[in-house]
Design a protein around this motif. Structure first.
Motif, PDB file in Angstrom:
ATOM      1  N   HIS A   7       0.819  -1.210   0.000  1.00 13.26           N
ATOM      2  CA  HIS A   7       0.000   0.000   0.000  1.00 13.26           C
ATOM      3  C   HIS A   7       0.856   1.265   0.000  1.00 13.26           C
ATOM      4  O   HIS A   7       0.450   2.286  -0.568  1.00 13.26           O
ATOM      5  CB  HIS A   7      -0.965  -0.018   1.178  1.00 13.26           C
ATOM      6  CG  HIS A   7      -2.113  -0.964   0.987  1.00 13.26           C
ATOM      7  ND1 HIS A   7      -2.137  -2.226   1.525  1.00 13.26           N
ATOM      8  CD2 HIS A   7      -3.263  -0.838   0.282  1.00 13.26           C
ATOM      9  CE1 HIS A   7      -3.259  -2.831   1.171  1.00 13.26           C
ATOM     10  NE2 HIS A   7      -3.960  -2.012   0.421  1.00 13.26           N
ATOM     11  N   LEU A   8       2.031   1.223   0.619  1.00 16.26           N
ATOM     12  CA  LEU A   8       2.943   2.354   0.492  1.00 16.26           C
ATOM     13  C   LEU A   8       3.333   2.552  -0.975  1.00 16.26           C
ATOM     14  O   LEU A   8       3.387   3.675  -1.471  1.00 16.26           O
ATOM     15  CB  LEU A   8       4.188   2.135   1.359  1.00 16.26           C
ATOM     16  CG  LEU A   8       4.028   2.349   2.864  1.00 16.26           C
ATOM     17  CD1 LEU A   8       5.298   1.921   3.604  1.00 16.26           C
ATOM     18  CD2 LEU A   8       3.688   3.803   3.200  1.00 16.26           C
ATOM     19  N   SER A   9       3.591   1.444  -1.659  1.00 13.17           N
ATOM     20  CA  SER A   9       3.920   1.536  -3.085  1.00 13.17           C
ATOM     21  C   SER A   9       2.768   2.123  -3.881  1.00 13.17           C
ATOM     22  O   SER A   9       2.963   2.962  -4.773  1.00 13.17           O
ATOM     23  CB  SER A   9       4.278   0.146  -3.630  1.00 13.17           C
ATOM     24  OG  SER A   9       5.455  -0.355  -3.038  1.00 13.17           O
ATOM     25  N   GLU A  10       1.551   1.704  -3.549  1.00 16.69           N
ATOM     26  CA  GLU A  10       0.379   2.230  -4.251  1.00 16.69           C
ATOM     27  C   GLU A  10       0.235   3.733  -4.070  1.00 16.69           C
ATOM     28  O   GLU A  10      -0.276   4.427  -4.948  1.00 16.69           O
ATOM     29  CB  GLU A  10      -0.886   1.531  -3.729  1.00 16.69           C
ATOM     30  CG  GLU A  10      -1.015   0.074  -4.143  1.00 16.69           C
ATOM     31  CD  GLU A  10      -1.360  -0.058  -5.611  1.00 16.69           C
ATOM     32  OE1 GLU A  10      -2.499   0.257  -5.985  1.00 16.69           O
ATOM     33  OE2 GLU A  10      -0.466  -0.462  -6.391  1.00 16.69           O
ATOM     34  N   LEU A  11       0.715   4.237  -2.929  1.00 14.97           N
ATOM     35  CA  LEU A  11       0.632   5.677  -2.655  1.00 14.97           C
ATOM     36  C   LEU A  11       1.842   6.442  -3.188  1.00 14.97           C
ATOM     37  O   LEU A  11       1.941   7.651  -3.000  1.00 14.97           O
ATOM     38  CB  LEU A  11       0.502   5.907  -1.143  1.00 14.97           C
ATOM     39  CG  LEU A  11      -0.809   5.436  -0.509  1.00 14.97           C
ATOM     40  CD1 LEU A  11      -0.735   5.515   1.008  1.00 14.97           C
ATOM     41  CD2 LEU A  11      -1.985   6.253  -1.030  1.00 14.97           C
ATOM     42  N   GLY A  12       2.759   5.728  -3.825  1.00 12.51           N
ATOM     43  CA  GLY A  12       3.908   6.389  -4.419  1.00 12.51           C
ATOM     44  C   GLY A  12       5.111   6.529  -3.514  1.00 12.51           C
ATOM     45  O   GLY A  12       6.079   7.229  -3.864  1.00 12.51           O
ATOM     46  N   ALA A  13       5.075   5.885  -2.341  1.00 10.01           N
ATOM     47  CA  ALA A  13       6.225   5.959  -1.438  1.00 10.01           C
ATOM     48  C   ALA A  13       7.422   5.266  -2.069  1.00 10.01           C
ATOM     49  O   ALA A  13       7.299   4.181  -2.644  1.00 10.01           O
ATOM     50  CB  ALA A  13       5.884   5.324  -0.094  1.00 10.01           C
ATOM     51  N   GLU A  14       8.566   5.874  -1.929  1.00 15.56           N
ATOM     52  CA  GLU A  14       9.787   5.313  -2.496  1.00 15.56           C
ATOM     53  C   GLU A  14      10.747   4.917  -1.391  1.00 15.56           C
ATOM     54  O   GLU A  14      10.627   5.345  -0.251  1.00 15.56           O
ATOM     55  CB  GLU A  14      10.453   6.331  -3.430  1.00 15.56           C
ATOM     56  CG  GLU A  14       9.578   6.710  -4.628  1.00 15.56           C
ATOM     57  CD  GLU A  14      10.234   7.746  -5.518  1.00 15.56           C
ATOM     58  OE1 GLU A  14      11.231   8.360  -5.071  1.00 15.56           O
ATOM     59  OE2 GLU A  14       9.758   7.941  -6.652  1.00 15.56           O
ATOM     60  N   ASP A  15      11.728   4.083  -1.774  1.00 17.70           N
ATOM     61  CA  ASP A  15      12.811   3.714  -0.870  1.00 17.70           C
ATOM     62  C   ASP A  15      12.281   2.984   0.368  1.00 17.70           C
ATOM     63  O   ASP A  15      12.560   3.371   1.501  1.00 17.70           O
ATOM     64  CB  ASP A  15      13.580   4.977  -0.468  1.00 17.70           C
ATOM     65  CG  ASP A  15      15.008   4.669  -0.015  1.00 17.70           C
ATOM     66  OD1 ASP A  15      15.463   3.526  -0.223  1.00 17.70           O
ATOM     67  OD2 ASP A  15      15.641   5.555   0.573  1.00 17.70           O
TER      68      ASP A  15
END
Length: 850
Positions: free
Chosen positions: A27-35
């Motif tokens: 879900h972090l990836s879905e929100l565009g979170a990187e690294d």
């Protein structure tokens, strides 16, 4: 994706690659979170935690809206991913009491939007589950979208879909904390510097928290699961096997992983009367049991995986299967299964385990950023059933500051990591309470149930006086709080014509004395113990600027004035409602409720305060008496030299004065809709404060008043209760609290609130009264109109002063007009009700301002 080389730094490190850790990373990836980096001590995807030894059964219905909604979100997410078997779920009843319980299931499912919940006859149950003995049951509850998640396949899907880097065989050895902030995660393969860290370690949650010096009350407990040898009755039954675990590295017994990979072809089932559940594994049956004594595990003794042993699985204990060891069950799991599923009689097992999972003291998950360590987030005590939803909520919380699901913000008070009291970190406490929650997993828990262990932890200075008056104590945040007093039993006859008889489930653990105390306070004067409520001092040269920024109301008032205000999050929804008292130019006191309020609200204020402002949560440092009723001024004036007239001490003002010799901060506020004061004193003076008021009021018929009367009185006035009527899932307008928002000031959440107002608010909170019944309603029951579910009961009680059963609910704004006819279903009865104007009692405030 996966990577072999451990990075030296990352913005976010997630510890644990089970259901929650993978969900958060996805879900972090879905929100565009990187690294984002995910580490786990086990191999991937079969990590060796509870996510890979669990049978994956998902029953979505719960009395909690949040638990129901996170379960439904999880089922939809994993169904779309192709790793969910939507075979339906059936809970059977073997007793009349359980059939009543299943009716509540239908009502909660209807209230919270689950599709097509149904009660089934015994014959209908066996149409779905032909191996069940029809004569052994009274009926069932069917939820068509229940089912089973394929754990290994789901973890593999998360890893493939996420942009995070995953690293197995990586054991976390320490968490570096500098200046109150997490700065790095140390592992046996190197150190990763980070800005934030998520603990998704579940069974190891306590141990990983200790690495950062945080006491997380996570109690591991064993429970039993078996998979039978193939059965002739299931021969030829097809099942989905998505992942060949023979091709994967698997810690411990390979037979468990192999069995869990075989999907069900029929609805998953539960026999909660005997604390059992079951599902098919292809041509075999899986049998799960909570029907044994609580087998707690020392959280410090959770070991590591090896090739021979999965750390979260202990050896199967035959005695807990073959003997009745559960304190509330008189039949062994073996015998109970044989009665329900005769095909299991003397069956051999292909795989067995005592699998470990965790419980908290209140049985709810642990999410959010810890108050003790900035940047240290938790996602713990979460099962597969809710893992997708809580991963989504946590990722949103971390990235946007607003915990939410796709349909909007969610309430977090019941799951917040900072909700726990100071004593909750004691192992002796949380392990015992975890054992109690295990014992209750499938029990029918009565309304207002109270634990019997670890009582008397926190007592007000006048606790002994309350006990002498026959207080019926309930535990709230560890405090012993009186619900009613047996010394007031004589009042029941006095007010008999205003106290209708209550029967059934909703009357359990209640007393007519609560109604009598309500009526007496409206006519005379009562004393209420508010010691569990908390005060927070805010001081410093920039205190007013800070409070202006975090409060929705204008706090820059003259010293001695009191303001009611809200705290909002960045999304414009309600984090808290507070009373703010200005004592001096740079000195304020913020008062809030008890329970989880000090940790959540006090922690939030401390976190956001600049260095020039001191925030001190005075939990337990002051004791408070609510003095309420039309004779309260007469009583207070007798014991103080201060002027407490309406002119000398107006409504919503504060004074430092003496009650006898006791120094008191007196606030002229009332949570019951009567003339009155809150009298705050240093804790060591509390006993004398009570004594002074009590002795001076005997000829005025002063009485003690408990929490039961408080609830019915505040509902008549429409006063909100955080965590019940308002929470982080609603904004001020929907909650009817627009008056506490000053749009001429700038505050946290103002932009989002303005956007909400401009786009229109879809729902409003309204009071209902029953048309033809005095029955007391219960929360979480559906409110409908013409068969359409509008909302559900947030809070309810009988209004002894208005002579009607009262409930509060949020409904679409087109149905919020007073006079609108609706229906409420509770305990199988459907009641006609009407939307009313609020407040129901004393709309002109004549009783408060006089």
């Amino acid at each position: 994706m996966s990577a072999d080389t451990l990075p030296e730094s990352a913005r976010t490190v997630v510890v644990g690659a089970g259901a929650v850790g993978c969900s958060v990373a996805y879900h972090l990836s879905e929100l565009g979170a990187e690294d984002v980096v995910v580490v786990d001590q086990g191999p991937l995807p079969v990590t060796g935690g509870s996510s890979t030894h669990a049978p994956g059964i998902m029953f979505q219905t719960s009395p909690s809206k949040l638990m129901t909604k996170t379960a439904h979100y999880t089922s939809r997410l994993l169904a779309d991913a192709g790793v969910y078997d939507e075979v339906g779920g059936i809970e059977v009843a073997r007793s009349a009491e359980r059939m009543d319980f299943l009716q509540r299931r239908v009502e909660h499912a209807t209230a919270y939007g689950l599709p097509d919940p149904q009660l089934l006859t015994p014959a209908e149950v066996t149409d779905y589950l032909p191996l069940v003995d029809e004569d052994a049951i009274r009926g069932g509850y069917y939820s068509p979208t229940d089912g089973r998640v394929d754990g290994v396949a789901a973890l593999q899907w998360y890893i493939e879909q996420s942009d995070a880097d995953f690293h197995g065989h990586t054991t976390v050895t320490d968490l570096d904390v500098t200046g109150g902030e997490v700065t790095a995660v140390e592992t046996d393969r190197g150190t990763i510097a980070c800005d934030r860290c998520v603990l998704a370690t579940n069974n190891w949650g306590y141990r990983t928290g200790q690495l950062a010096g945080v006491d997380l009350p996570i109690a591991p407990v064993e429970h039993q699961y078996t998979v039978t040898e193939p059965l002739d009755e299931l021969a030829g039954v097809e099942s989905a096997t998505r992942v060949d675990t023979g091709d994967l590295e698997v810690p411990g017994d390979h037979r468990i992983a192999d069995a869990m990979g075989k999907g069900p072809s029929r609805p998953v089932g539960r026999d909660q009367d005997h604390s059992l559940y079951f599902r098919t594994h292809g041509d075999a049956l899986g049998l799960g049991s909570y029907n044994h004594e609580s087998l707690t595990v020392d959280p410090d003794a959770m070991g590591k995986n090896t090739a021979e042993r999965q750390a979260s699985v202990h050896d199967f204990t035959d005695e807990h299967w073959e003997r009745a060891t559960h304190p509330d069950r008189d039949t062994s799991p073996k015998r109970a299964f044989e009665e329900l599923l005769p095909v299991t009689e003397d069956v051999d097992f292909a795989a067995t385990e005592n699998g470990i999972f965790v419980f908290t003291p209140d049985g709810m998950p642990v999410l959010g950023e810890t108050a003790a360590v900035d940047g240290l987030w938790t996602g713990l005590a979460v099962w597969w059933t809710h893992s997708g939803g809580y991963g989504k909520i946590l990722a949103e919380w971390m990235e946007t500051g607003v915990p939410k699901l796709p349909d909007g913000p969610v309430d977090t008070g019941a799951i917040h990591v900072n909700r726990f009291e100071p004593h909750a970190g004691s192992k002796s406490y949380f392990v015992d309470r975890g054992a109690t929650r295990y014992r209750q997993v499938y029990s029918i828990v009565e309304p207002n149930w109270q634990p019997s262990d670890h009582r008397g932890l926190r007592r007000s200075p006048f606790h002994h006086r309350q006990a002498d008056l026959g207080a019926e104590f309930v535990q709230q945040g560890g405090w012993e709080s009186a619900q009613w007093y047996e010394s007031n039993a004589d009042l029941v006859d006095r007010y008999a014509d205003r106290i209708p008889e209550q029967e059934g489930w909703e009357a359990i653990n209640r007393s007519p004395i609560e109604g009598a105390e309500h009526c007496h306070t409206r006519e005379h004067v009562s004393m209420f113990d508010m010691s569990s409520f908390s005060s927070i001092t805010v001081e410093g040269p920039e205190a007013v600027d800070f409070l202006q920024w975090v409060c929705t109301n204008d706090i820059d008032v003259d010293p001695g004035r009191v303001r009611y205000s809200l705290l909002l999050n960045e999304g414009g929804t309600i984090l808290a409602d507070v009373t703010v008292v200005r004592l001096g130019e740079d000195e304020f006191v913020v008062t809030t409720g008890g329970g989880n309020s000090p940790g959540i609200h006090g922690g939030w204020l401390k976190e956001h305060a600049p260095d020039t402002v001191s925030v001190t949560v005075e939990e337990g440092a002051r004791t408070t008496v609510g003095l309420w009723g039309p004779k309260s001024r007469l009583l207070l004036q007798r014991v103080t030299e201060a002027d407490v007239s309406d002119e000398g001490f107006p409504y919503f003002s504060a004074k430092r004065l003496y009650v006898g010799e006791v120094p008191v901060l007196a606030l002229r506020v009332s949570y019951v809709g009567e003339l009155g004061w809150e009298l705050w004193a240093p804790a060591e003076y509390g006993d004398r404060l009570w004594e002074t008021l009590w002795e001076a009021g005997q000829d005025l018929d002063v009485r003690p008043m408990g929490g039961g009367a408080l609830e019915s009185m505040r509902l008549e006035k429409g006063y909100r209760l955080w965590g019940t009527d308002i929470d982080t899932d609603v904004g001020p307008v929907a909650a009817g609290l627009g008056f506490a928002v000053d749009t001429d000031t700038d505050f946290v959440g103002k932009a989002a609130l303005t956007e909400r107002r401009e786009s229109g608010v879809d729902s409003r909170i309204v009071p209902l009264t029953l048309d033809d019944s005095t029955d007391r309603l219960l929360s979480g029951r559906p409110v409908t109109k013409d068969g359409e579910t509008l909302g559900y009961v947030q809070a309810a009680d009988y209004g002894y002063s208005v002579g009607a059963s009262v409930a509060y609910t949020y409904v679409p704004k087109e149905h919020a007009t007073p006079g609108t006819a609706v229906q409420v279903t509770c305990e199988g009865e459907t009641y006609d009700a009407t939307v009313r104007e609020e407040p129901l009692f004393d709309p002109g405030r004549e009783k408060i301002v006089r």
